[in-house]
Design a protein around this motif. Structure first.
Motif, PDB file in Angstrom:
ATOM      1  N   LEU A   1      56.303  -8.486 -44.121  1.00  9.89           N
ATOM      2  CA  LEU A   1      57.629 -10.181 -43.708  1.00  9.89           C
ATOM      3  C   LEU A   1      56.149 -10.879 -42.775  1.00  9.89           C
ATOM      4  O   LEU A   1      55.240 -10.968 -41.820  1.00  9.89           O
ATOM      5  CB  LEU A   1      58.413  -9.488 -43.261  1.00  9.89           C
ATOM      6  CG  LEU A   1      59.839 -10.498 -42.537  1.00  9.89           C
ATOM      7  CD1 LEU A   1      60.335 -11.465 -43.652  1.00  9.89           C
ATOM      8  CD2 LEU A   1      60.145  -9.654 -41.548  1.00  9.89           C
ATOM      9  N   ILE A   2      56.546 -11.954 -42.953  1.00  4.91           N
ATOM     10  CA  ILE A   2      55.455 -13.175 -42.296  1.00  4.91           C
ATOM     11  C   ILE A   2      56.852 -14.560 -41.621  1.00  4.91           C
ATOM     12  O   ILE A   2      57.308 -14.530 -42.923  1.00  4.91           O
ATOM     13  CB  ILE A   2      54.697 -14.268 -42.620  1.00  4.91           C
ATOM     14  CG1 ILE A   2      53.316 -12.914 -42.719  1.00  4.91           C
ATOM     15  CG2 ILE A   2      54.038 -15.359 -41.978  1.00  4.91           C
ATOM     16  CD1 ILE A   2      52.220 -13.921 -42.871  1.00  4.91           C
ATOM     17  N   ARG A   3      57.350 -14.043 -40.258  1.00  2.18           N
ATOM     18  CA  ARG A   3      58.603 -14.913 -40.561  1.00  2.18           C
ATOM     19  C   ARG A   3      58.161 -16.368 -39.143  1.00  2.18           C
ATOM     20  O   ARG A   3      57.522 -16.093 -37.901  1.00  2.18           O
ATOM     21  CB  ARG A   3      60.074 -14.349 -39.843  1.00  2.18           C
ATOM     22  CG  ARG A   3      60.908 -15.097 -39.537  1.00  2.18           C
ATOM     23  CD  ARG A   3      62.163 -13.542 -39.473  1.00  2.18           C
ATOM     24  NE  ARG A   3      63.309 -13.736 -39.261  1.00  2.18           N
ATOM     25  CZ  ARG A   3      64.119 -14.658 -38.224  1.00  2.18           C
ATOM     26  NH1 ARG A   3      63.332 -13.784 -37.060  1.00  2.18           N
ATOM     27  NH2 ARG A   3      65.415 -14.842 -37.604  1.00  2.18           N
ATOM     28  N   VAL A   4      58.287 -17.411 -39.559  1.00  2.93           N
ATOM     29  CA  VAL A   4      58.034 -18.504 -38.454  1.00  2.93           C
ATOM     30  C   VAL A   4      59.333 -18.809 -38.101  1.00  2.93           C
ATOM     31  O   VAL A   4      60.308 -19.364 -38.182  1.00  2.93           O
ATOM     32  CB  VAL A   4      57.422 -19.713 -39.533  1.00  2.93           C
ATOM     33  CG1 VAL A   4      57.137 -21.030 -38.027  1.00  2.93           C
ATOM     34  CG2 VAL A   4      55.889 -19.378 -40.167  1.00  2.93           C
ATOM     35  N   LEU A   5      59.443 -18.243 -36.959  1.00  5.11           N
ATOM     36  CA  LEU A   5      60.562 -18.995 -35.818  1.00  5.11           C
ATOM     37  C   LEU A   5      60.148 -20.098 -34.343  1.00  5.11           C
ATOM     38  O   LEU A   5      59.030 -21.201 -34.943  1.00  5.11           O
ATOM     39  CB  LEU A   5      60.895 -17.842 -34.785  1.00  5.11           C
ATOM     40  CG  LEU A   5      60.702 -16.763 -35.165  1.00  5.11           C
ATOM     41  CD1 LEU A   5      60.747 -14.854 -33.874  1.00  5.11           C
ATOM     42  CD2 LEU A   5      61.529 -16.590 -35.741  1.00  5.11           C
ATOM     43  N   ALA A   6      61.590 -20.591 -34.409  1.00  6.01           N
ATOM     44  CA  ALA A   6      61.315 -21.845 -33.757  1.00  6.01           C
ATOM     45  C   ALA A   6      60.369 -21.622 -32.241  1.00  6.01           C
ATOM     46  O   ALA A   6      60.295 -20.536 -31.968  1.00  6.01           O
ATOM     47  CB  ALA A   6      62.766 -22.333 -32.788  1.00  6.01           C
ATOM     48  N   GLU A   7      59.669 -22.651 -31.615  1.00  8.95           N
ATOM     49  CA  GLU A   7      59.073 -22.778 -30.502  1.00  8.95           C
ATOM     50  C   GLU A   7      59.610 -21.776 -29.747  1.00  8.95           C
ATOM     51  O   GLU A   7      61.185 -22.592 -29.327  1.00  8.95           O
ATOM     52  CB  GLU A   7      58.473 -24.251 -29.838  1.00  8.95           C
ATOM     53  CG  GLU A   7      57.495 -24.105 -30.855  1.00  8.95           C
ATOM     54  CD  GLU A   7      56.959 -25.526 -29.776  1.00  8.95           C
ATOM     55  OE1 GLU A   7      56.171 -25.496 -29.321  1.00  8.95           O
ATOM     56  OE2 GLU A   7      57.339 -26.456 -30.701  1.00  8.95           O
ATOM     57  N   GLY A   8      59.966 -20.926 -29.095  1.00 11.09           N
ATOM     58  CA  GLY A   8      59.712 -20.057 -27.836  1.00 11.09           C
ATOM     59  C   GLY A   8      61.501 -19.107 -27.914  1.00 11.09           C
ATOM     60  O   GLY A   8      62.078 -18.279 -27.071  1.00 11.09           O
ATOM     61  N   ALA A   9      61.761 -19.143 -29.811  1.00 13.83           N
ATOM     62  CA  ALA A   9      62.927 -18.322 -30.396  1.00 13.83           C
ATOM     63  C   ALA A   9      62.475 -16.582 -30.015  1.00 13.83           C
ATOM     64  O   ALA A   9      60.988 -15.935 -30.396  1.00 13.83           O
ATOM     65  CB  ALA A   9      63.079 -18.436 -31.494  1.00 13.83           C
ATOM     66  N   GLN A  10      63.061 -15.769 -29.787  1.00 15.54           N
ATOM     67  CA  GLN A  10      63.114 -14.329 -30.151  1.00 15.54           C
ATOM     68  C   GLN A  10      63.171 -14.252 -32.059  1.00 15.54           C
ATOM     69  O   GLN A  10      63.481 -14.838 -32.365  1.00 15.54           O
ATOM     70  CB  GLN A  10      63.797 -13.218 -28.985  1.00 15.54           C
ATOM     71  CG  GLN A  10      63.568 -13.866 -27.821  1.00 15.54           C
ATOM     72  CD  GLN A  10      62.323 -13.626 -26.692  1.00 15.54           C
ATOM     73  OE1 GLN A  10      61.524 -13.141 -27.221  1.00 15.54           O
ATOM     74  NE2 GLN A  10      61.788 -14.597 -27.023  1.00 15.54           N
ATOM     75  N   PRO A  11      62.004 -12.256 -31.892  1.00 15.99           N
ATOM     76  CA  PRO A  11      62.390 -12.271 -33.245  1.00 15.99           C
ATOM     77  C   PRO A  11      63.642 -11.667 -33.773  1.00 15.99           C
ATOM     78  O   PRO A  11      64.458 -11.411 -35.004  1.00 15.99           O
ATOM     79  CB  PRO A  11      61.815 -10.376 -32.837  1.00 15.99           C
ATOM     80  CG  PRO A  11      60.980 -10.884 -32.027  1.00 15.99           C
ATOM     81  CD  PRO A  11      61.300 -11.223 -30.681  1.00 15.99           C
ATOM     82  N   SER A  12      64.963 -11.318 -32.144  1.00 17.13           N
ATOM     83  CA  SER A  12      66.182 -10.924 -32.654  1.00 17.13           C
ATOM     84  C   SER A  12      67.066 -12.379 -33.241  1.00 17.13           C
ATOM     85  O   SER A  12      67.549 -12.484 -33.673  1.00 17.13           O
ATOM     86  CB  SER A  12      66.672 -10.651 -31.626  1.00 17.13           C
ATOM     87  OG  SER A  12      66.994 -11.559 -30.661  1.00 17.13           O
TER      88      SER A  12
END
Length: 779
Positions: free
Chosen positions: A41-52
């Motif tokens: 898995l590669i998951r791109v989150l928003a800036e500052g977001a946590q993996p949860s």
């Protein structure tokens, strides 16, 4: 919970062994699946977001690459264009990705899909997210191939070493088996050089059109959940009418038929097992008694009412671009005396007039889901899933985290139509019965209760001499052009207002709403732009709604270009008047007055058409230019008209648009947008106008006839659409600006200027109806 007939796989973004499964059926498993961190898995989150966090920009697994867009497809082709932006950075094709849009649990919020900002802002965000994902893949490929990252090239879902002597490569799918990565969007990530674009800049076919053309595309109105009930709202007979009472005997009789009557403040609705029964119940004579309310400002004196200081709540004086000495324009105009030119312009209320009336489904459960916490799920064609979620939560008194809004495409629109209000109707009714409720507005509901594009009035004054235009003053009188749902005011939704929540506070500044494109970007040495703010309803201190609420005018909001259409109609009509007053060629004077080379370029692109323009025998041509929002796309429009001297009927026979919106993502999609702007612009110039009485909108049908004698709202017909020629100016190394709104602002003035060239009649009030043409004297 699944919707029969609905394509639920659009949100099933991971499939297969060890994959994270998120969809209509599996929303409850999201948190557990993320916590488990499945392999691959590669998951791109928003800036500052946590993996949860549940929201993602992109999720890549060996089975699927899925984009999560907060910007939604409204029928404009934005899904295709944004997909092109993403796959360019991933070195893939549009068919290689899945696309999920407008899901408040899974998509990062990108605000409203409006204002020509989807490409301009949303495209940049998704491009950076895709580039961030590519860098994560590149790192894995460099390790796998034991080669420096700068020696690798990617194409078609594979990396290979850029050495003809080495036959070493690896597929993305293989790399995506190798561990889990949660990465935050990097705004400074390296991007593909425009010289290397392979997908951006091409006319990629619209991805959603095939299903629309073969009638298999699921719209909001097609959604039926198990156990769905049907709701109808019984509107007050007048805009300011108040609920008085229900007939208890009739309520009991309806209950015996399985119909629930819901009443909260002035909100009255019915919920029934079938659409037909809901319709019949809502039409029950004498079910509801109303008390008449105060009258709206009369339509016959609407222009005067907009100018009346008693209807104003503020003034904005700093709108000129570029800013100049605020007194210089006034002084120059005063010094010119009778040589100064002074004119007044007016545009009416307009509808969004979507061909399909709004629909929505709400599913308010008795208790929140124990895993996700979701209690209310809303299916809506809203332009802002986050804004709708937050406002409905306030309306119903629950936490926003307990509301899930899922975008499903509805009848297309540009601006704030009835979609949000219809969703709020469904939410209130579902809250009352705690079962899924589908609300389908009728045509009369949409026309009578959708928020409108605002009527506007303008005073424009100026001075012209042999050197050009030397002074310019524009004063606008404007209702708000933006009353979209906001969590600060549940009454920004129609249901909220009826229940008793006040609307949003009126805006203190209209620079980018009613005042959009009131300033011009010509290099006039002296100019001033002022806005008189007109209150939609009685107010107390600071533009706050007074209690009890009393509307002075029909409810207004954002319609394509907001105030830009009316402001540019006034500006560009007046420019034409000044050009003729100073014996200048209207196009040449525009070119000479524009300091920006890009602005000059779009005007110069019209010179061949202008040089061969028709004249005489009721035929004429006009031009208009503006830079949208004074900082974005440049548009110049040329229009030819034929005017029937006997009937006054005006027909547009040709339109040419020169358009510079920077980097072009999809030329064919861009042309579609410009064509739509021209068609709607002509329609508003020649035909469209909302009529109303003291208490209600009266133009509530498409066509009046013996069986349906209501006044009609008349958009342009297919056989009235002229040939439209488009000149695209592509600037690959410039930022991409939006194209959904810029061109429409130039059309009204171009048509009016062409009518003047054809007839010698200067028409300053829209629409340019046959009666108005016949009644206007030559100047």
């Amino acid at each position: 919970m699944s919707a029969p007939g609905l394509n639920t796989t659009r949100r099933d973004f991971l499939t297969g062994a060890g994959a994270l499964v998120v969809g209509f059926t599996f929303l409850g498993r999201t948190g557990a699946a993320l916590a488990a961190k499945p392999d691959g898995l590669i998951r791109v989150l928003a800036e500052g977001a946590q993996p949860s966090a549940t929201e993602s920009w992109l999720v890549l697994t060996e089975d699927a690459i899925t984009v999560y867009s907060g910007k939604v497809e409204l029928g404009t082709g934005i899904q295709t264009a944004l997909s092109q932006v993403v796959v360019e950075e991933l070195r893939l094709g549009v068919a290689d990705i899945q696309y999920v849009q407008g899901d408040t649990r899974l998509s990062v919020s990108q605000g409203i899909t409006a204002g020509s900002k989807s490409i301009q802002i949303g495209g940049v965000e998704l491009r950076q997210a895709a580039a961030t994902a590519y860098q994560a893949l590149l790192e894995r490929a460099a390790e796998y191939l034991d080669a420096p990252a700068d020696r690798l090239v990617a194409e078609g879902g594979r990396f290979r070493v850029a050495d003809k002597n080495l036959n070493r490569s690896v597929a993305y799918a293989e790399l995506l088996k190798r561990g889990v990565a949660f990465v935050q969007l990097d705004p400074n990530v390296p991007l593909v050089d425009p010289d290397d674009y392979r997908v951006v800049g091409t006319s990629e076919p619209r991805v959603e059109l095939p299903a629309k053309l073969d009638a298999t595309f699921p719209y909001t109105g097609d959604i039926y959940l198990p156990g769905t009930l049907h709701g109808r709202v019984i509107r007050p007979p007048g805009r300011n009418a108040r609920f008085a009472s229900l007939d208890g005997a009739k309520v009991a009789q309806l209950a015996a038929d399985g119909v629930t009557v819901v009443q909260r403040g002035n909100f009255v609705g019915v919920v029934a097992p079938t659409e037909w029964l809901a319709s019949r119940a809502a039409a029950t004579q004498g079910l509801v008694t109303w008390t008449a309310g105060a009258a709206l400002m009369p339509q016959a004196t609407l222009d005067a009412a907009l100018r009346d200081p008693d209807n104003h709540y503020g003034t904005v004086t700093d709108m000129a671009v570029p800013a100049s000495d605020p007194g210089a324009a006034d002084a120059a105009i005063a010094a010119a005396g009778d040589a100064a030119v002074k004119r007044r312009y007016f545009t009416p209320f307009y509808m969004h007039a979507g061909v399909g009336a709004s629909a929505a489904v709400a599913d308010f459960r008795p208790q929140p889901d124990p895993e996700t916490g979701i209690q209310l799920t809303l299916y809506s064609g809203t332009q802002n899933v986050t804004g709708l979620r937050d406002t409905v939560a306030v309306l119903l008194g629950i936490e926003a985290a307990r509301v899930l809004v899922l975008y499903e495409e509805a009848s297309g629109c540009y601006g704030h139509n009835g979609a949000d209000d219809c969703a709020a109707d469904a939410a209130v009714l579902s809250d009352a019965v705690r079962k899924p409720v589908r609300v389908q507005w009728r045509r009369q509901d949409e026309h009578a209760w959708e928020p409108l594009g605002a009527a506007m009035s303008h005073d424009v004054e100026g001075v012209v001499d042999a050197s050009g235009i030397t002074a310019w003053l524009h004063r606008i009188y404007a209702l708000t052009a933006n009353s979209r749902p906001t969590a600060s005011a549940a009454g920004s939704l129609l249901a909220g207002e009826l229940i008793g929540s006040p609307p949003a506070i009126l805006p203190a500044n209209v620079r980018n709403s009613s005042g959009r494109n009131a300033p011009v970007t010509y290099g006039f040495p002296r100019q001033r732009v002022e806005g008189k703010l007109v209150k939609s309803f009685d107010t107390s201190t600071g533009g706050r709604p007074a209690s009890p609420l009393r509307h002075r005018f029909p409810r207004t909001t954002a319609l394509r270009s907001l105030g830009g259409y009316s402001n540019s109609f006034a500006n560009e009509s007046f420019f034409d008047e000044l050009a003729h007053a100073g014996t200048h060629d209207p196009l040449a004077l525009r070119i000479a007055s524009l300091p920006d080379p890009r602005a000059k370029a779009v005007c110069e692109a019209l010179q061949p058409a202008w040089a061969s323009r028709p004249g005489g025998n009721g035929r004429g041509a006009g031009v208009a230019y503006h830079q949208y929002e004074t900082t974005e796309a440049h548009v110049a429009t040329y229009v030819e008209v034929a005017v029937d001297a006997a009937t006054g009927a005006v027909r547009v026979t040709r339109a040419v648009v020169a358009h510079d919106c920077g980097l072009i993502i999809n030329p064919d999609g861009l042309r579609n947008q410009i064509e739509g702007n021209v068609i709607q612009g002509i329609s508003r110039a020649l035909k469209e106008e909302v009529n109303y009485t003291a208490d209600r909108i009266t133009t509530t049908v498409w066509e009046s006839n013996t069986f349906n004698p209501l006044p009609q709202y008349t958009p342009i017909r297919f056989n009235e659409v002229p040939p439209i020629e488009i000149i695209l100016i592509d600037r690959p190394r410039e930022p991409a600006w939006g194209a959904g709104e810029p061109a429409i602002g130039t059309v009204g003035a171009a048509v009016a200027n062409a009518v003047y060239a054809a007839t010698g009649k200067r028409i300053r009030t829209l629409p340019i109806t046959p009666a108005r043409v016949l009644a206007t004297p030559m100047t």
